[in-house]
Design an enzyme around this catalytic site. Sequence first.
Site, PDB file in Angstrom:
ATOM      1  N   CYS A 174     -20.092  57.248 -33.288  1.00 11.63           N
ATOM      2  CA  CYS A 174     -19.788  56.619 -34.578  1.00 11.63           C
ATOM      3  C   CYS A 174     -19.840  57.636 -35.718  1.00 11.63           C
ATOM      4  CB  CYS A 174     -20.726  55.461 -34.843  1.00 11.63           C
ATOM      5  SG  CYS A 174     -22.438  55.878 -34.537  1.00 11.63           S
ATOM      6  N   GLU A 226     -10.728  55.101 -37.319  1.00 11.26           N
ATOM      7  CA  GLU A 226     -11.635  55.644 -36.315  1.00 11.26           C
ATOM      8  C   GLU A 226     -10.895  55.701 -34.977  1.00 11.26           C
ATOM      9  OE1 GLU A 226     -15.076  53.190 -35.029  1.00 11.26           O
ATOM     10  OE2 GLU A 226     -16.260  54.994 -35.326  1.00 11.26           O
ATOM     11  N   LYS A 257     -28.119  42.394 -25.331  1.00 11.26           N
ATOM     12  CA  LYS A 257     -26.871  42.349 -24.567  1.00 11.26           C
ATOM     13  C   LYS A 257     -26.216  43.724 -24.544  1.00 11.26           C
ATOM     14  CE  LYS A 257     -22.633  41.659 -25.364  1.00 11.26           C
ATOM     15  NZ  LYS A 257     -22.082  42.633 -24.386  1.00 11.26           N
ATOM     16  N   GLU A 278     -24.646  48.453 -37.607  1.00 10.23           N
ATOM     17  CA  GLU A 278     -24.324  49.884 -37.549  1.00 10.23           C
ATOM     18  C   GLU A 278     -22.929  49.972 -36.962  1.00 10.23           C
ATOM     19  OE1 GLU A 278     -23.400  53.107 -36.508  1.00 10.23           O
ATOM     20  OE2 GLU A 278     -25.089  53.381 -35.125  1.00 10.23           O
ATOM     21  N   THR A 289     -16.436  47.829 -36.552  1.00  8.71           N
ATOM     22  CA  THR A 289     -16.494  47.200 -37.876  1.00  8.71           C
ATOM     23  C   THR A 289     -15.909  45.796 -37.820  1.00  8.71           C
ATOM     24  OG1 THR A 289     -16.476  49.320 -39.010  1.00  8.71           O
ATOM     25  CG2 THR A 289     -15.658  47.439 -40.262  1.00  8.71           C
ATOM     26  N   GLU A 290     -14.862  45.643 -37.014  1.00  6.41           N
ATOM     27  CA  GLU A 290     -14.199  44.343 -36.885  1.00  6.41           C
ATOM     28  C   GLU A 290     -15.196  43.275 -36.408  1.00  6.41           C
ATOM     29  OE1 GLU A 290     -11.354  44.586 -33.782  1.00  6.41           O
ATOM     30  OE2 GLU A 290     -10.906  42.438 -33.870  1.00  6.41           O
TER      31      GLU A 290
HETATM   32  P1  NAI Z   1     -17.013  46.024 -29.906  1.00  8.69           P
HETATM   33  O1  NAI Z   1     -17.542  46.014 -31.284  1.00  8.69           O
HETATM   34  O2  NAI Z   1     -16.098  44.930 -29.483  1.00  8.69           O
HETATM   35  O3  NAI Z   1     -18.235  46.057 -28.868  1.00  8.69           O
HETATM   36  C1  NAI Z   1     -19.563  46.395 -29.181  1.00  8.69           C
HETATM   37  C2  NAI Z   1     -20.505  45.348 -28.611  1.00  8.69           C
HETATM   38  O4  NAI Z   1     -20.275  44.094 -29.240  1.00  8.69           O
HETATM   39  C3  NAI Z   1     -20.324  45.080 -27.120  1.00  8.69           C
HETATM   40  O5  NAI Z   1     -21.587  44.820 -26.542  1.00  8.69           O
HETATM   41  C4  NAI Z   1     -19.470  43.836 -27.114  1.00  8.69           C
HETATM   42  O6  NAI Z   1     -19.608  43.076 -25.930  1.00  8.69           O
HETATM   43  C5  NAI Z   1     -20.022  43.078 -28.285  1.00  8.69           C
HETATM   44  N1  NAI Z   1     -19.119  42.083 -28.887  1.00  8.69           N
HETATM   45  C6  NAI Z   1     -17.757  42.068 -28.877  1.00  8.69           C
HETATM   46  N2  NAI Z   1     -17.290  40.999 -29.555  1.00  8.69           N
HETATM   47  C7  NAI Z   1     -18.375  40.322 -30.002  1.00  8.69           C
HETATM   48  C8  NAI Z   1     -18.557  39.149 -30.780  1.00  8.69           C
HETATM   49  N3  NAI Z   1     -17.522  38.452 -31.237  1.00  8.69           N
HETATM   50  N4  NAI Z   1     -19.818  38.747 -31.068  1.00  8.69           N
HETATM   51  C9  NAI Z   1     -20.874  39.461 -30.637  1.00  8.69           C
HETATM   52  N5  NAI Z   1     -20.767  40.573 -29.892  1.00  8.69           N
HETATM   53  C10 NAI Z   1     -19.536  41.018 -29.585  1.00  8.69           C
HETATM   54  O7  NAI Z   1     -16.319  47.437 -29.685  1.00  8.69           O
HETATM   55  P2  NAI Z   1     -15.204  47.806 -28.580  1.00  8.69           P
HETATM   56  O8  NAI Z   1     -14.171  46.727 -28.518  1.00  8.69           O
HETATM   57  O9  NAI Z   1     -15.916  48.158 -27.345  1.00  8.69           O
HETATM   58  O10 NAI Z   1     -14.570  49.119 -29.216  1.00  8.69           O
HETATM   59  C11 NAI Z   1     -13.553  49.027 -30.202  1.00  8.69           C
HETATM   60  C12 NAI Z   1     -13.702  50.106 -31.230  1.00  8.69           C
HETATM   61  O11 NAI Z   1     -14.906  49.919 -31.952  1.00  8.69           O
HETATM   62  C13 NAI Z   1     -13.833  51.510 -30.667  1.00  8.69           C
HETATM   63  O12 NAI Z   1     -12.582  52.053 -30.400  1.00  8.69           O
HETATM   64  C14 NAI Z   1     -14.550  52.220 -31.776  1.00  8.69           C
HETATM   65  O13 NAI Z   1     -13.640  52.606 -32.768  1.00  8.69           O
HETATM   66  C15 NAI Z   1     -15.465  51.145 -32.339  1.00  8.69           C
HETATM   67  N6  NAI Z   1     -16.840  51.255 -31.821  1.00  8.69           N
HETATM   68  C16 NAI Z   1     -17.809  51.799 -32.613  1.00  8.69           C
HETATM   69  C17 NAI Z   1     -19.090  51.972 -32.136  1.00  8.69           C
HETATM   70  C18 NAI Z   1     -20.160  52.577 -32.943  1.00  8.69           C
HETATM   71  O14 NAI Z   1     -21.095  53.142 -32.409  1.00  8.69           O
HETATM   72  N7  NAI Z   1     -20.114  52.467 -34.238  1.00  8.69           N
HETATM   73  C19 NAI Z   1     -19.441  51.609 -30.767  1.00  8.69           C
HETATM   74  C20 NAI Z   1     -18.376  50.998 -30.027  1.00  8.69           C
HETATM   75  C21 NAI Z   1     -17.127  50.859 -30.549  1.00  8.69           C
END
Ligand code: NAI
Length: 492
Positions: A303, A400, A195, A269, A249-250
Site C-alpha cells: 500500500c 494504485e 477474516k 488502512e 479504498t473502494e
Molecule cells: P479488497 O479490498 O476487496 O480486499 C481486502 C479484504 O477485504 C479481503 O479480506 C476481502 O475479502 C475483504 N472484502 C472485500 N469486500 C468486502 C466487503 N464488501 N466487506 C468487507 N470485507 C470485504 O481488495 P482486493 O479486491 O483484493 O484488491 C483490489 C485492489 O485493492 C488492489 O489491486 C489494490 O490496489 C488494493 N488493495 C490495497 C491494499 C492495501 O494494503 N492498502 C491491500 C489489498 C488490496
Amino acid sequence: MSELDRARDRSPVPRDWAYAPAPESRDVVHIDERYGHFVGGAWLEATETYETISPASEEPLAQIGQGTAHDVDRAVAAARDAQQNGWSSLPGAERAKYLFRIARILQERSREFAVLESLNGGKPIKESRDVDLPLAAAHFFYYAGWADKLEYAFPNRSPRPVGVAGQIIPWNFPLLMLSWKVAPALACGNTVVLKPAETTPLTALLFCDVLRQAELPPGVVNIVTGDGRTGAALVDHPDVDKIAFTGSTEVGKAIQRQLAGTGKRLTLELGGKAANIVFDDSALDQAVEGIVNGIYFNQGHVCCAGSRLFVQESIYEPLVEKLKRRLETLRVGDPLDKNTDVGAINSAMQLEKIKELVAAGEAEGAEIYQPPCRLPEKGYWFAPTVFTNVAQSYRIAQEEIFGPVLSVLTFRTPDEAVEKANNTPYGLSAGVWTEKGSRILWMAQRLRAGVVWANTYNRFDPSSPFGGYKESGFGREGGLHGLEPYLRFENE
Ligand code: NAI
Ligand code: MG
C-alpha cells in the site's frame, strides 16, 4: 599498466552470472486437505469451501471454508463470551504472558511460516523470511510490553477495552497484517474475529496452532475464512464493537457507509500512490536501491509502495540509466528460491488489473521499459516495469497499480516536487532523497503523507505508527497510537 590490471585483463570475465537453483525445502510445512473456521478454540466444519492455490504454479493447496453469516455469528458469540468471562478482566501482565508466548512461538516456527507464506502468496522466501516473520513476531513482543502499562500510556484516562473487534485483512502481508491487528487488540483486553483475505488464508490458519500451543483461552481469537461476503457479514454483525480494515479504498468506503450511524468504531488502512522524490544532491546509487526496494519489494503489492518516482530534472538521465541497469539484475521467479528478488503476482485477478493499467499507460503515450527476463509458463507473473514520459494526468500516475510498475516524473524545484507529490487523492507515505537535513524537514512538513522516509524506504518498526491521510484511510497502527483504537476512555 600495473601488475594487477594486467592480471585482471587476462582473467576471463564471466558474462552470465546465472545462479544455481537454491530452493527452500517445502518439507517443513504440513497443509491439511480441508480447513474449517477456528471458533471458540475449536474447528467449526465449513459448509461450503473453495480452493486456495500457489500463484507461482497454480497448484491447488487446500480447500478453504467460505464463511457464512451463521459462521460469523458463532465466532462473534465466542468472542463476546471470552471477552466477558475472563479475558478483559485478566490483569495486563497475564495478557502479556500470552502475547510473549505467541511472539516466541512465531520465532521458533518462523521457517515453517515463511515457507507457507511464500507458497500461498507468491512472495520471495527472502522477504517472508527476513521481513514478514521477524516483523510479525516483533509486533507481538512490542504490544506484549504495553499490556500491563496502559494506565501509564494514557494517564488519568482510565483506559478500558472496546469489546469485540472484527478485523479484515488483505493478501499482500497476510501474517504481518494479522499481527498488526491481533497484537494491539489483545494487549488492550479485546477479543477478536479475524477474516483473512480469500487468496492467502493458510498462515492465519496455521496461526491457530500457535494459539493452541500458547494455551490462549478459547474464543479470544477466532478466525473465519471466506471472501468479501464473509467480510461484509462481519462488518454487519450487531455485536461487533469495532471494525479494523486494511484493503482497497473502494471497499473501505463501502464499509464506512455501512457503519454510518451504528456507533461502531472504525479504522481504515487503504490504498496509496506514494511519491519517492530524488533531489540532485542525493547519493544516486543509494537512491536507486531505495527506488527498487520501494516499488519492486513484494511485487509492488504494497500500500505504501513508492510507485511515483519524482526525479529532479538535472539528474534525470543518469538516474534513469542506473535504474534500468539495476533492473536487469533483478531475478524474477520461484518464490521459494532463496535468490529470487521478485516473486509471483498474488492472483489472476490482480495480474489482470496490472495488465490493464500498463496497457493504459502505453495507450496514453508513456514509454515502457522492461528488462529482459524469462517468466515461468505456469502461474501469474509480471516483469519489473518502468514507465518514462509520464504525465501527471495518466492513469498510471493516478491510480494504485499494486504491481511491479514504476512511473517516472520530473520536477525542478522543491516547491514543485511538493505540489506534484501531493497531487493525489491518497496520502499514505512518501520518500525523500537528499544530502540536506534541512530540506528533509522542509519536505516532511509539507508532504501530506502519514509516513515520510528520508534516504530510505519501506522501513518498518512496531514502535512507529503507520496510517494515512485522505483516501488512504484514518487511524494509526503501530506504536502508542496503535493502542488507542482498541481502548475506551473515561466518559466514553
Ligand atoms: P479488497 O479490498 O476487496 O480486499 C481486502 C479484504 O477485504 C479481503 O479480506 C476481502 O475479502 C475483504 N472484502 C472485500 N469486500 C468486502 C466487503 N464488501 N466487506 C468487507 N470485507 C470485504 O481488495 P482486493 O479486491 O483484493 O484488491 C483490489 C485492489 O485493492 C488492489 O489491486 C489494490 O490496489 C488494493 N488493495 C490495497 C491494499 C492495501 O494494503 N492498502 C491491500 C489489498 C488490496
Ligand atoms: Mg475486492
